[in-house]
Design an enzyme around this catalytic site. Sequence first.
Site, mmCIF file in Angstrom:
data_model
loop_
_atom_site.group_PDB
_atom_site.id
_atom_site.type_symbol
_atom_site.label_atom_id
_atom_site.label_comp_id
_atom_site.label_asym_id
_atom_site.label_seq_id
_atom_site.Cartn_x
_atom_site.Cartn_y
_atom_site.Cartn_z
ATOM 1 N N ASP A 1 -1.739 -18.416 3.707
ATOM 2 C CA ASP A 1 -2.700 -19.303 3.021
ATOM 3 C C ASP A 1 -3.252 -20.333 4.009
ATOM 4 O O ASP A 1 -4.468 -20.596 4.040
ATOM 5 C CB ASP A 1 -2.076 -19.976 1.783
ATOM 6 C CG ASP A 1 -0.615 -20.343 1.956
ATOM 7 O OD1 ASP A 1 -0.056 -20.069 3.038
ATOM 8 O OD2 ASP A 1 -0.031 -20.916 1.033
ATOM 9 N N TYR B 1 0.819 -1.214 0.000
ATOM 10 C CA TYR B 1 0.000 0.000 0.000
ATOM 11 C C TYR B 1 0.854 1.266 0.000
ATOM 12 O O TYR B 1 0.328 2.361 0.068
ATOM 13 C CB TYR B 1 -0.923 0.016 1.227
ATOM 14 C CG TYR B 1 -2.034 -0.987 1.124
ATOM 15 C CD1 TYR B 1 -1.757 -2.342 1.071
ATOM 16 C CD2 TYR B 1 -3.357 -0.590 1.087
ATOM 17 C CE1 TYR B 1 -2.761 -3.281 0.978
ATOM 18 C CE2 TYR B 1 -4.378 -1.521 0.990
ATOM 19 C CZ TYR B 1 -4.074 -2.865 0.940
ATOM 20 O OH TYR B 1 -5.074 -3.775 0.844
ATOM 21 N N ASP C 1 -11.650 -8.990 5.997
ATOM 22 C CA ASP C 1 -12.932 -9.155 5.287
ATOM 23 C C ASP C 1 -13.390 -10.613 5.364
ATOM 24 O O ASP C 1 -14.576 -10.897 5.537
ATOM 25 C CB ASP C 1 -12.816 -8.726 3.822
ATOM 26 C CG ASP C 1 -13.096 -7.232 3.652
ATOM 27 O OD1 ASP C 1 -12.892 -6.480 4.618
ATOM 28 O OD2 ASP C 1 -13.525 -6.812 2.549
ATOM 29 N N LYS D 1 4.105 -14.486 4.953
ATOM 30 C CA LYS D 1 4.417 -15.352 3.810
ATOM 31 C C LYS D 1 5.939 -15.360 3.655
ATOM 32 O O LYS D 1 6.486 -15.106 2.570
ATOM 33 C CB LYS D 1 3.697 -14.812 2.559
ATOM 34 C CG LYS D 1 3.712 -15.726 1.353
ATOM 35 C CD LYS D 1 2.772 -16.900 1.447
ATOM 36 C CE LYS D 1 2.938 -17.810 0.241
ATOM 37 N NZ LYS D 1 2.191 -19.075 0.343
ATOM 38 N N ASP E 1 -5.882 -6.705 5.332
ATOM 39 C CA ASP E 1 -7.064 -6.229 4.607
ATOM 40 C C ASP E 1 -7.911 -7.428 4.170
ATOM 41 O O ASP E 1 -9.124 -7.482 4.403
ATOM 42 C CB ASP E 1 -6.572 -5.438 3.379
ATOM 43 C CG ASP E 1 -7.709 -4.735 2.666
ATOM 44 O OD1 ASP E 1 -8.799 -4.588 3.262
ATOM 45 O OD2 ASP E 1 -7.512 -4.318 1.510
#
Length: 342
Positions: A206, A126, A234, A173, A230
Amino acid sequence: MSHLVTLIPGDGIGPEVAHAARRAVDATGVSIDWEIAELNAALILKTGESLPQSVVDSLNRTRVGLKGPVATPIGGGFASVNVALRKRLDLYANVRPVHSLPGIASRFSDVNIDMVIFRENTEDLYSGIEHEVIPDVVTGIKVITRTASIRIAEYAFKFADQLGRKKVTAIHKANIMKLADGLFLRCCREVAERNPEIEYKELIVDNASMQLVIRPETFDVLVTENMFGDILSDLAAGLIGGMGMAPSADIGDKYAVFQPSHGSAPDIAGKGIANPIATILSVAMMLDWFDHPETRRGAGLIRRAVEQVMSNPSNRTADLGGPLSTTEMGNRVVTQCGQLSE
Ligand code: ATP
């Protein structure tokens, strides 16, 4: 004692849900002086700025905002309003509690979900550093720094400690992004070592996504980078009834802005059917943040009122399969707050 707060109604469904949240606070008897600051796509187009100076001036006076979502005008190269706000005010911690309420018809309604996601808010992909190397070849830079990683990890552990939470899980990750996520993970480990009384775990993003769906009740506090945070928040909102139920806060050392996790929902804007609960729960977070006995009492009242209202299955907006309008749902919570505060 009265508190001064910048109220940014926003656009799309923002003004409707922000109005319901303001009324809920007023019903608790907590005294707030609301300073209204306009911020919407039309103003952004007019001023040419994602974050007009009038909004920053108001937040400089109040230090705290209640914000409805604002749609970023598409095209014209405008930065997202939230990204601009987070960078300008250094709101480095995005805090998203994910708490299931009994009776909400989600696929996970029989599971007790009670987690809080801490998402680093100021860097990662971002940072907006993109580069067209040659036509049709573009790079986007993932920025991870020790300063930002340490402070989000410290914030998550401090929260866990203060609220008696048992476990912090860092999501990463690092098996693929060995340098960037490797640094993030080292910072989390360093903070974890200073907090041995809190269990520390790590999960690759994941795997974390799968675990969140198959055993969400095992998560407590999660700490992660901007992009993963983010997406995962959600996903987590989907476990508790959707975006209409998911509050959030953007917090820094000097300023704090409270807003629902959802966007301006242009598909339902103006129809009066948006679920105001996410914004109402966000304003309860704001009252806690003031950390004053009176405002903490108000926050508790709002949460209890929401729980009691939602325990009646006929109190539902359209997103949860019910008949209530935004105003009717807001009225139910306001009435309940009023009764509880008597
Ligand atoms: P934006 O571009 O501002 O992020 P969006 O439509 O892409 O807007 P959201 O606003 O988060 O993203 O909406 C995603 C979906 O969730 C939409 O279908 C929207 O109608 C629904 N939604 C979001 N918030 C609410 C709410 N408070 N009540 C009911 N439905 C909602």
